[in-house]
Design a protein around this motif. Structure first.
Motif, PDB file in Angstrom:
ATOM      1  N   HIS A   7       0.819  -1.212   0.000  1.00  0.00           N
ATOM      2  CA  HIS A   7       0.000   0.000   0.000  1.00  0.00           C
ATOM      3  C   HIS A   7       0.855   1.265   0.000  1.00  0.00           C
ATOM      4  CE1 HIS A   7      -3.492  -2.470   1.194  1.00  0.00           C
ATOM      5  NE2 HIS A   7      -2.697  -3.034   2.081  1.00  0.00           N
ATOM      6  N   ALA A   8       0.329   2.294  -0.680  1.00  0.00           N
ATOM      7  CA  ALA A   8       0.911   3.631  -0.580  1.00  0.00           C
ATOM      8  C   ALA A   8      -0.030   4.575   0.159  1.00  0.00           C
ATOM      9  CB  ALA A   8       1.221   4.185  -1.969  1.00  0.00           C
ATOM     10  N   SER A  12      -6.369   2.388   1.331  1.00  0.00           N
ATOM     11  CA  SER A  12      -6.470   1.211   0.465  1.00  0.00           C
ATOM     12  C   SER A  12      -6.599  -0.087   1.255  1.00  0.00           C
ATOM     13  CB  SER A  12      -5.231   1.116  -0.439  1.00  0.00           C
ATOM     14  OG  SER A  12      -5.129   2.229  -1.281  1.00  0.00           O
ATOM     15  N   LEU A  13      -6.261  -0.043   2.527  1.00  0.00           N
ATOM     16  CA  LEU A  13      -6.196  -1.271   3.318  1.00  0.00           C
ATOM     17  C   LEU A  13      -7.576  -1.881   3.557  1.00  0.00           C
ATOM     18  CD1 LEU A  13      -3.824  -1.804   6.316  1.00  0.00           C
ATOM     19  CD2 LEU A  13      -6.153  -2.676   6.392  1.00  0.00           C
ATOM     20  N   GLN A  14      -8.512  -1.097   4.067  1.00  0.00           N
ATOM     21  CA  GLN A  14      -9.824  -1.644   4.412  1.00  0.00           C
ATOM     22  C   GLN A  14     -10.594  -2.174   3.204  1.00  0.00           C
ATOM     23  OE1 GLN A  14     -10.682  -1.996   7.730  1.00  0.00           O
ATOM     24  NE2 GLN A  14     -12.158  -3.400   6.788  1.00  0.00           N
ATOM     25  N   PRO A  15     -10.560  -1.483   2.047  1.00  0.00           N
ATOM     26  CA  PRO A  15     -11.304  -2.002   0.891  1.00  0.00           C
ATOM     27  C   PRO A  15     -10.876  -3.398   0.449  1.00  0.00           C
ATOM     28  CG  PRO A  15     -10.778   0.297   0.545  1.00  0.00           C
ATOM     29  CD  PRO A  15     -10.047  -0.120   1.784  1.00  0.00           C
ATOM     30  N   ILE A  16      -9.577  -3.694   0.480  1.00  0.00           N
ATOM     31  CA  ILE A  16      -9.152  -5.029   0.045  1.00  0.00           C
ATOM     32  C   ILE A  16      -9.479  -6.061   1.123  1.00  0.00           C
ATOM     33  CG2 ILE A  16      -6.763  -4.882   0.891  1.00  0.00           C
ATOM     34  CD1 ILE A  16      -7.992  -6.465  -2.419  1.00  0.00           C
ATOM     35  N   LEU A  72      -0.156  -5.145  -5.628  1.00  0.00           N
ATOM     36  CA  LEU A  72       0.036  -3.703  -5.522  1.00  0.00           C
ATOM     37  C   LEU A  72      -1.347  -3.063  -5.447  1.00  0.00           C
ATOM     38  CD1 LEU A  72       2.759  -3.179  -8.299  1.00  0.00           C
ATOM     39  CD2 LEU A  72       3.071  -3.858  -5.905  1.00  0.00           C
ATOM     40  N   THR A  73      -1.599  -2.249  -4.442  1.00  0.00           N
ATOM     41  CA  THR A  73      -2.940  -1.691  -4.278  1.00  0.00           C
ATOM     42  C   THR A  73      -3.045  -0.230  -4.693  1.00  0.00           C
ATOM     43  OG1 THR A  73      -2.603  -0.961  -1.985  1.00  0.00           O
ATOM     44  CG2 THR A  73      -3.342  -3.242  -2.325  1.00  0.00           C
ATOM     45  N   SER A 176     -11.411   3.705 -10.060  1.00  0.00           N
ATOM     46  CA  SER A 176     -10.095   3.130 -10.327  1.00  0.00           C
ATOM     47  C   SER A 176      -9.224   2.915  -9.099  1.00  0.00           C
ATOM     48  CB  SER A 176      -9.344   4.012 -11.328  1.00  0.00           C
ATOM     49  OG  SER A 176      -9.139   5.304 -10.792  1.00  0.00           O
ATOM     50  N   GLN A 177      -9.516   3.598  -7.998  1.00  0.00           N
ATOM     51  CA  GLN A 177      -8.676   3.472  -6.807  1.00  0.00           C
ATOM     52  C   GLN A 177      -9.408   2.714  -5.703  1.00  0.00           C
ATOM     53  OE1 GLN A 177      -7.448   7.876  -8.060  1.00  0.00           O
ATOM     54  NE2 GLN A 177      -7.551   7.550  -5.855  1.00  0.00           N
ATOM     55  N   TYR A 178      -8.641   1.978  -4.929  1.00  0.00           N
ATOM     56  CA  TYR A 178      -9.228   1.197  -3.844  1.00  0.00           C
ATOM     57  C   TYR A 178      -9.976   2.090  -2.866  1.00  0.00           C
ATOM     58  CZ  TYR A 178      -6.711  -3.092  -5.102  1.00  0.00           C
ATOM     59  OH  TYR A 178      -6.267  -4.215  -5.730  1.00  0.00           O
TER      60      TYR A 178
END
Length: 216
Positions: A7-8, A12-16, A72-73, A176-178
């Motif tokens: 993650h950057a 993005s962490l919770q969505p995946i 890659l998220t 397009s983004q998590y």
């Protein structure tokens, strides 16, 4: 199956996590994060050796954890995949690999983003899959700024506004983004399909797992 997510952005962490949980699969997720990567990319305007070194280090750690897949998220760094894959034995997947594979069958694609660095690599990848695709891109960086300061409602409203701008002009809309995946059920898309990267990534990864199981 063990998946290491790189993650950057914290968002993005919770969505995946949610996407894997919704799939009801026994998948072990590990998370590696460097929140300075986007600011470094904005500064250097390219996937510099400094940035790539950090991704190589992520791969080394994933190998130590005996990962089956590295995901890659952050879509802004997807093109790092081809550069780092030869350096690791663990398969590295782009954040957009699953969703763009689904999107490639559509003629007119609406691409929604909140980071300026996101659309170019996605557009290049989609064009490589479907050379004749018509891409309508909308970017609102203030939406990401809203999210960064905790204004989730403001972020979501701006996503909805971008969707409204392309709705009726495209055959599919891609969040397009998590970080924007949670808005999929609320955006005013009418009858236009709305696809999210986390859900598509999970489907793609589990599809790879099934293929390996079937042929092993």
């Amino acid at each position: 199956m063990k998946v290491v997510c790189v993650h950057a952005l914290k968002s993005s962490l919770q969505p995946i996590e949610d996407a894997f949980q919704a799939a009801s699969e026994e998948t072990e997720l590990h998370h590696l994060m460097d929140t300075t990567l986007l600011s470094l990319l904005k500064k250097e305007q390219t996937l510099s050796s400094t940035i790539l070194y950090r991704f190589v280090e992520f791969c080394r750690r994933a190998e130590e954890e005996e990962a089956d897949v590295i995901l890659l998220t952050c879509s802004a760094f997807n093109e790092a995949r081809d550069l780092i894959q030869p350096l690791t034995t663990v398969p590295v997947l782009r954040s957009d690999e699953g969703v763009m594979t689904q999107v490639a069958r559509y003629q007119r694609v609406g691409l929604i983003a909140t980071v300026n660095e996101t659309p170019p690599p996605l557009e290049r990848y989609l064009t490589s899959l479907a050379p004749d695709v018509d891409i309508r891109t909308k970017v609102d960086t203030e939406a990401m700024a809203c999210l960064a300061r905790g204004d989730k409602a403001g972020h979501d409203e701006r996503i909805q506004q971008m969707v409204q701008q392309v709705q009726g002009e495209v055959d599919v809309i891609v969040l397009s983004q998590y970080s924007m995946a949670h808005t999929a059920g609320t955006v005013p898309a009418g009858n236009t399909p709305v696809l999210t990267a986390p859900e598509a990534s999970v489907q793609h990864i589990l599809g790879r797992k099934e293929a390996v199981t079937r042929w092993s």
